[in-house]
Design a protein around this motif. Structure first.
Motif, PDB file in Angstrom:
ATOM      1  N   UNK A  50       0.849  -1.190   0.000  1.00  0.00           N
ATOM      2  CA  UNK A  50       0.000   0.000   0.000  1.00  0.00           C
ATOM      3  C   UNK A  50       0.885   1.239   0.000  1.00  0.00           C
ATOM      4  N   UNK A  51       0.651   2.149  -0.931  1.00  0.00           N
ATOM      5  CA  UNK A  51       1.372   3.418  -0.928  1.00  0.00           C
ATOM      6  C   UNK A  51       0.839   4.256   0.224  1.00  0.00           C
ATOM      7  N   UNK A  66       3.540  -8.506  11.814  1.00  0.00           N
ATOM      8  CA  UNK A  66       4.397  -7.341  11.583  1.00  0.00           C
ATOM      9  C   UNK A  66       4.047  -6.658  10.257  1.00  0.00           C
ATOM     10  N   UNK A  67       4.216  -5.357  10.222  1.00  0.00           N
ATOM     11  CA  UNK A  67       4.032  -4.557   9.022  1.00  0.00           C
ATOM     12  C   UNK A  67       5.408  -4.004   8.661  1.00  0.00           C
ATOM     13  N   UNK A  68       5.740  -3.999   7.368  1.00  0.00           N
ATOM     14  CA  UNK A  68       7.029  -3.478   6.923  1.00  0.00           C
ATOM     15  C   UNK A  68       6.820  -2.133   6.250  1.00  0.00           C
ATOM     16  N   UNK A  69       7.641  -1.138   6.619  1.00  0.00           N
ATOM     17  CA  UNK A  69       7.592   0.200   6.036  1.00  0.00           C
ATOM     18  C   UNK A  69       8.789   0.357   5.101  1.00  0.00           C
ATOM     19  N   UNK A  70       8.521   0.853   3.890  1.00  0.00           N
ATOM     20  CA  UNK A  70       9.546   1.045   2.871  1.00  0.00           C
ATOM     21  C   UNK A  70       9.678   2.531   2.533  1.00  0.00           C
ATOM     22  N   UNK A  71      10.834   2.934   2.047  1.00  0.00           N
ATOM     23  CA  UNK A  71      11.070   4.315   1.664  1.00  0.00           C
ATOM     24  C   UNK A  71      10.599   4.641   0.268  1.00  0.00           C
ATOM     25  N   UNK A  72      10.186   3.645  -0.490  1.00  0.00           N
ATOM     26  CA  UNK A  72       9.713   3.863  -1.854  1.00  0.00           C
ATOM     27  C   UNK A  72       8.241   3.470  -1.953  1.00  0.00           C
ATOM     28  N   UNK A  73       7.550   3.879  -3.006  1.00  0.00           N
ATOM     29  CA  UNK A  73       6.112   3.591  -3.108  1.00  0.00           C
ATOM     30  C   UNK A  73       5.767   2.186  -3.599  1.00  0.00           C
ATOM     31  N   UNK A  74       6.772   1.327  -3.834  1.00  0.00           N
ATOM     32  CA  UNK A  74       6.515   0.010  -4.426  1.00  0.00           C
ATOM     33  C   UNK A  74       6.881  -1.163  -3.518  1.00  0.00           C
ATOM     34  N   UNK A  75       7.123  -0.907  -2.242  1.00  0.00           N
ATOM     35  CA  UNK A  75       7.502  -1.965  -1.283  1.00  0.00           C
ATOM     36  C   UNK A  75       8.758  -2.704  -1.724  1.00  0.00           C
ATOM     37  N   UNK A  76       9.720  -1.960  -2.207  1.00  0.00           N
ATOM     38  CA  UNK A  76      11.002  -2.528  -2.619  1.00  0.00           C
ATOM     39  C   UNK A  76      12.109  -1.946  -1.746  1.00  0.00           C
ATOM     40  N   UNK A  88       5.254   3.694  14.243  1.00  0.00           N
ATOM     41  CA  UNK A  88       6.511   4.241  13.760  1.00  0.00           C
ATOM     42  C   UNK A  88       6.263   5.545  13.023  1.00  0.00           C
ATOM     43  N   UNK A  89       7.207   6.456  13.133  1.00  0.00           N
ATOM     44  CA  UNK A  89       7.175   7.646  12.280  1.00  0.00           C
ATOM     45  C   UNK A  89       7.511   7.205  10.868  1.00  0.00           C
ATOM     46  N   UNK A  90       6.947   7.868   9.880  1.00  0.00           N
ATOM     47  CA  UNK A  90       7.256   7.580   8.481  1.00  0.00           C
ATOM     48  C   UNK A  90       7.617   8.891   7.793  1.00  0.00           C
ATOM     49  N   UNK A  91       8.466   8.800   6.787  1.00  0.00           N
ATOM     50  CA  UNK A  91       8.891   9.990   6.049  1.00  0.00           C
ATOM     51  C   UNK A  91       7.778  10.444   5.113  1.00  0.00           C
ATOM     52  N   UNK A  92       7.383  11.728   5.205  1.00  0.00           N
ATOM     53  CA  UNK A  92       6.337  12.218   4.298  1.00  0.00           C
ATOM     54  C   UNK A  92       6.843  12.307   2.863  1.00  0.00           C
ATOM     55  N   UNK A  93       5.923  12.201   1.907  1.00  0.00           N
ATOM     56  CA  UNK A  93       6.280  12.402   0.510  1.00  0.00           C
ATOM     57  C   UNK A  93       6.418  11.148  -0.300  1.00  0.00           C
ATOM     58  N   UNK A  94       6.874  10.094   0.277  1.00  0.00           N
ATOM     59  CA  UNK A  94       6.976   8.830  -0.462  1.00  0.00           C
ATOM     60  C   UNK A  94       7.008   7.705   0.541  1.00  0.00           C
ATOM     61  N   UNK A  95       6.820   6.541   0.070  1.00  0.00           N
ATOM     62  CA  UNK A  95       6.882   5.384   0.939  1.00  0.00           C
ATOM     63  C   UNK A  95       5.653   4.506   0.812  1.00  0.00           C
ATOM     64  N   UNK A  96       5.770   3.340   1.409  1.00  0.00           N
ATOM     65  CA  UNK A  96       4.711   2.351   1.341  1.00  0.00           C
ATOM     66  C   UNK A  96       4.845   1.417   2.535  1.00  0.00           C
ATOM     67  N   UNK A  97       3.849   0.567   2.690  1.00  0.00           N
ATOM     68  CA  UNK A  97       3.942  -0.479   3.706  1.00  0.00           C
ATOM     69  C   UNK A  97       3.343  -1.750   3.146  1.00  0.00           C
ATOM     70  N   UNK A  98       3.764  -2.861   3.716  1.00  0.00           N
ATOM     71  CA  UNK A  98       3.177  -4.150   3.335  1.00  0.00           C
ATOM     72  C   UNK A  98       2.850  -4.914   4.603  1.00  0.00           C
TER      73      UNK A  98
END
Length: 99
Positions: A50-51, A66-76, A88-98
């Motif tokens: 999810x973006x 567990x949920x994984x947070x990524x720095x890119x919008x494609x969970x890579x 968790x805090x997340x960086x605004x502007x981009x990112x995703x979680x799975x």
């Protein structure tokens, strides 16, 4: 030659995880806080990638997995695991979680 190409394609897909059995959805909710003037974004029983919303600021994991947070919008790429019952805090502007 075609047999070797097909074998290479299938092996590459397996290495990238393209042929994995479908994952079961996490049970519960993932909630994302953006700002005080926006409603919370709630993902019920999330499954897959999810973006995150553009102004995402905090993610809370109220699922059973567990949920994984990524720095890119494609969970890579690199990710951070958020255990059930944590946030968790997340960086605004981009990112995703799975989940």
């Amino acid at each position: 030659m075609r047999r070797h190409l097909l074998t290479l394609v299938l092996a590459s897909g397996a290495a990238l995880g393209l042929f994995q059995a479908p994952a079961h959805a996490a049970e519960g909710t993932v909630t994302v806080f953006e700002t005080e003037v926006q409603p919370l974004t709630v993902y019920e029983n999330p499954r897959g990638c999810h973006k995150l919303p553009l102004a995402a600021h905090v993610l809370t994991n109220a699922t059973d997995r567990p949920v994984r947070i990524y720095g890119d919008p494609f969970c890579l790429g690199p990710s951070v695991a958020v255990p059930p019952g944590h946030g968790s805090h997340v960086a605004p502007g981009s990112g995703s979680f799975s989940a």
